[in-house]
Design a protein around this motif. Sequence first.
Motif, PDB file in Angstrom:
ATOM      1  N   UNK A 106     -15.270  -9.592  -1.758  1.00 37.52           N
ATOM      2  CA  UNK A 106     -13.834  -9.332  -1.650  1.00 37.52           C
ATOM      3  C   UNK A 106     -13.520  -7.874  -1.967  1.00 37.52           C
ATOM      4  N   UNK A 107     -12.734  -7.242  -1.095  1.00 40.33           N
ATOM      5  CA  UNK A 107     -12.373  -5.832  -1.259  1.00 40.33           C
ATOM      6  C   UNK A 107     -10.924  -5.607  -0.850  1.00 40.33           C
ATOM      7  N   UNK A 108     -10.440  -4.384  -1.091  1.00 43.04           N
ATOM      8  CA  UNK A 108      -9.138  -3.932  -0.599  1.00 43.04           C
ATOM      9  C   UNK A 108      -9.378  -2.667   0.221  1.00 43.04           C
ATOM     10  N   UNK A 109      -8.669  -2.549   1.309  1.00 43.87           N
ATOM     11  CA  UNK A 109      -8.813  -1.382   2.169  1.00 43.87           C
ATOM     12  C   UNK A 109      -7.848  -0.279   1.725  1.00 43.87           C
ATOM     13  N   UNK A 110      -8.105   0.921   2.206  1.00 45.38           N
ATOM     14  CA  UNK A 110      -7.231   2.055   1.889  1.00 45.38           C
ATOM     15  C   UNK A 110      -7.464   3.149   2.917  1.00 45.38           C
ATOM     16  N   UNK A 111      -6.396   3.865   3.235  1.00 45.60           N
ATOM     17  CA  UNK A 111      -6.473   4.947   4.214  1.00 45.60           C
ATOM     18  C   UNK A 111      -5.372   5.945   3.884  1.00 45.60           C
ATOM     19  N   UNK A 112      -5.565   7.182   4.298  1.00 41.22           N
ATOM     20  CA  UNK A 112      -4.598   8.238   3.957  1.00 41.22           C
ATOM     21  C   UNK A 112      -3.214   7.942   4.513  1.00 41.22           C
ATOM     22  N   UNK A 113      -3.159   7.319   5.706  1.00 40.15           N
ATOM     23  CA  UNK A 113      -1.863   7.000   6.303  1.00 40.15           C
ATOM     24  C   UNK A 113      -1.302   5.731   5.667  1.00 40.15           C
ATOM     25  N   UNK A 114      -0.170   5.860   5.041  1.00 35.95           N
ATOM     26  CA  UNK A 114       0.397   4.743   4.276  1.00 35.95           C
ATOM     27  C   UNK A 114       0.867   3.590   5.138  1.00 35.95           C
ATOM     28  N   UNK A 115       1.025   3.814   6.447  1.00 36.92           N
ATOM     29  CA  UNK A 115       1.579   2.757   7.291  1.00 36.92           C
ATOM     30  C   UNK A 115       0.571   1.673   7.655  1.00 36.92           C
TER      31      UNK A 115
END
Length: 396
Positions: A106-115
């Motif tokens: 289980x993980x959470x994703x993340x990216x520079x673009x907040x949308x």
Amino acid sequence: MNIKHKFRLLLFLFVFVFTTNAIWAQNSEKFIVTLDAGHGAHDPGAKYNGHTEKEITLAIVLKTGKILEKHSDIEVVYTRKTDVFIDLVERANIANRAGANIFVSIHCDAIARAEAYGSQSFVMGINKNASNLAVSKRENSVITLEKDYKKNYKGFDINNPETIIGATVLQEQYMDNSISLASKIQEKFTHDLGRKNRGVSPAPFMVLHKASMPRVLVETGFISNPSEGNYLGSEFGQNQIAQAIADAIISYKREYYGTNDDDFKEKPKYSKEEVKEITKPIKEEVVVPAKTDTVVPKAENIVKTDSLNETDGIIFKVQIMAANQKLDLKPKNFKGLKNVDMKYETGGLYKYTYGTTSDYQTAKMNLQEAKDKGFTTAYLIAFKDGKRIDIKDAIK
């Protein structure tokens, strides 16, 4: 010793043996699930807007495990239950030592673009999509925090995730089951929770690489998205996600292994309005697929070797393997088995089946023959008028 005492002794021995055998039989039939909470300790994972990945993943895993443990025929193994750091390869080893039937990370994703928002599940494999490779690169970078990682992961280039697999790998024997489990998880997220479905994709993850069973990595959502991050960090959101994952695992177990407690069902009632309000996105993200030089054959390109087709009423086949490369349908490529069919499916996966029959007893003999040849993870699948159906329904 008089007759009365002898009778009591024999009765005691009978009860002891019977009880011991019953307990052993019950334990031997346990469906073992290994749950892996991504990151931990000095590896916090992604951090955005006051939310930390390692804390959210642990909370979801513990809640999921608690739900599954209420089922008498399921045993849950955790790679971590506290805020500790576990090497990626050791997480897989924990599952292997436990003899787990499935492995869920289980993980959470993340990216520079907040949308960006929505959930996505991954299985072990190669994918040329730039965004998928970026996710695997980020998750695999954790190995640099491990002691002697250069020695333990010799030959692996973090900047080139595909080196985790190597050019000689032709098959992934757990791919089909992994995709089935991942699809069930995504379906629960979409249908039960109304969340955006970013699909199921193959990608080279180190945490999945060494696990010797069907395994998936779930990106539950983007904590870089303020509204979705709040959802993932809330008790409400974590309970929802945990229930969806647990339901998917139970559904997978029921389909492939059966169950001893079909009537047990406990899930919270949430209105669609509540779900939409909490998971309301900032803005829809437009994802542009990466270019690839791979020529993808049409999904309907099915190679047939038997006189029967999937459209001929009830048909049984033996699923022997799945691969991300196309193999010639020659017996030497399938340990001597003849009458092997191949079907390409969306996502770059070739599925190989053995035998096509309308007789269930013949199908069981075909299955045993495949296992005797070395395809130990083979299993029966069924079709009715060209559509895949549950094997139990086909038998009925």
